[in-house]
Design an enzyme around this catalytic site. Structure first.
Site, PDB file in Angstrom:
ATOM      1  CG  HIS A 124      -3.399   2.965   2.227  1.00  0.00           C
ATOM      2  ND1 HIS A 124      -3.931   2.548   1.026  1.00  0.00           N
ATOM      3  CD2 HIS A 124      -3.430   1.881   3.045  1.00  0.00           C
ATOM      4  CE1 HIS A 124      -4.257   1.269   1.109  1.00  0.00           C
ATOM      5  NE2 HIS A 124      -3.977   0.850   2.323  1.00  0.00           N
ATOM      6  CB  CYS A 135      -0.931  -0.008   1.199  1.00  0.00           C
ATOM      7  SG  CYS A 135      -1.972  -1.488   1.286  1.00  0.00           S
ATOM      8  CG  ASN A 148      -6.816  -1.481   1.251  1.00  0.00           C
ATOM      9  OD1 ASN A 148      -6.073  -1.103   0.354  1.00  0.00           O
ATOM     10  ND2 ASN A 148      -6.361  -1.928   2.405  1.00  0.00           N
TER      11      ASN A 148
END
EC number: 2.3.1.180
Length: 343
Positions: free
Chosen positions: A268, A122, A299
């Protein structure tokens, strides 16, 4: 005395254009609830996620990247032939070699640029952005295409109550080019490998290939499960909330600004509770726009920051020239944070 001629690049680098691609299929929480014992209310309260996008067979890692890249190239006002390097961050391209970046470079008509993949979870977009900035200042490329792309639906265990609702698919891309003034700040990045077990792939590819049932997880019908991403939710949450707020502050300090100087915060898009906690810890003023793309995109790992950036600009919630703090963090555990001027 060295005989090597010094390199000559641009004084600074900047993000010139951004593009994104979300798969056409929108998946609400109700679909996730078909395979886990939970509720829409629980998922929303724990993560903020209401929907996510899942890719079709045709929406491959390469195909999504090409779409996002085309938008970024057009937004930057350059041609594909001007791109000197293509950097792709992904964990969901399943061929060990060649790098998917080479295929993408060819499909967008970029000529013969340097092209390679990176695996930084990520934090991958931040890692790619930092590499691009270095290439431009060093002089090895004038324009760099940085892509974050994932098909995490391929790596999701839909029977895992802790992660089944988290992940989505998509691609985000930016063009990084030369600048006469600093528009990408110093990167604060690093890793904490002692915590690498908190986010990981359930089964190594070689173990899956061997197919030893005694060592592999099975689904409800007794079939071997495909490798998936798993995590220790509470440990990751605590690390992200407490440690990443510190890293974000370090990025502000490195850029020579304070929270009051910010216009936009693009963390993020892992979990809205983490985002809220970071906003509180950093004491961000009310005027700072906070990206909350996680609500409808989930996500998407390396794709989450450029996708959130693209949406903020497209909706007018952020505008060209705004000062934004971006921070990515995840498997490794790795992280990267910097301050940028939005294109």
């Amino acid at each position: 005395m060295s005989k090597i001629k010094p390199s000559k690049g641009a004084p600074y680098a900047r993000i010139m254009g951004v593009g994104g691609y979300r798969p056409t299929r929108v998946v609400p929480n109700e679909v996730i609830l078909e395979t886990i014992d939970s509720s829409d209310e629980w998922i929303r309260s724990r993560s903020g996620i209401a929907t996510r996008h899942w890719a079709s067979d045709e929406e491959t890692v390469a195909a999504m990247s090409v779409e996002a890249s085309g938008k970024a190239i057009a937004d930057a006002g350059i041609t594909p032939e001007q791109i000197g390097a293509v950097v792709v961050s992904t964990v969901s391209h399943f061929k060990q070699t060649p790098a998917i970046a080479t295929e993408i470079a060819d499909k967008i008509g970029a000529g013969k640029p340097a092209a390679f993949d990176i695996s930084a979870g990520c934090a991958g977009f931040g890692y790619g952005l930092t590499l691009a900035k270095g290439m431009i200042v060093e002089g090895s490329a004038e324009y760099v295409l940085v892509i974050g792309v994932e098909r995490l639906s391929d790596l999701t265990d839909l029977e895992d109550r802790a992660t089944a609702f988290l992940f989505g698919d998509g691609a985000g891309a930016v063009i990084v080019g030369p600048s006469q003034e600093p528009q990408i700040g110093p990167t604060v990045w690093g890793s904490e490998g002692d915590k690498s077990e908190t986010i990981k792939q359930t089964v190594a590819w070689n173990d899956f290939h061997v197919g030893d049932v005694s060592k592999l997880p099975l689904d409800r019908e007794g079939n071997i499960k495909f490798p998936a991403i798993t995590q220790e939710g509470q440990a990751v949450f605590r690390w992200a909330v407490f440690e990443m707020a510190k890293v974000a502050q370090q990025a502000l300090d490195a850029a020579g600004i304070t929270a009051d100087d910010l216009d936009v915060f693009i963390p993020h898009q892992a979990n809205e509770r983490i985002i809220d906690s970071m906003v509180k810890t950093l004491k961000l003023p009310e005027h700072v726009t906070v990206a909350r793309d996680v609500r409808t995109t989930g996500n998407t790992s390396a794709a989450s920051i450029p996708l959130a950036m693209e949406r903020l600009l497209a909706t007018g919630e952020a505008k060209s020239g705004d000062t934004a703090l971006v921070i990515g963090f995840g498997a490794g555990l790795v992280y990267a944070a910097t301050v940028v001027t939005l294109p």
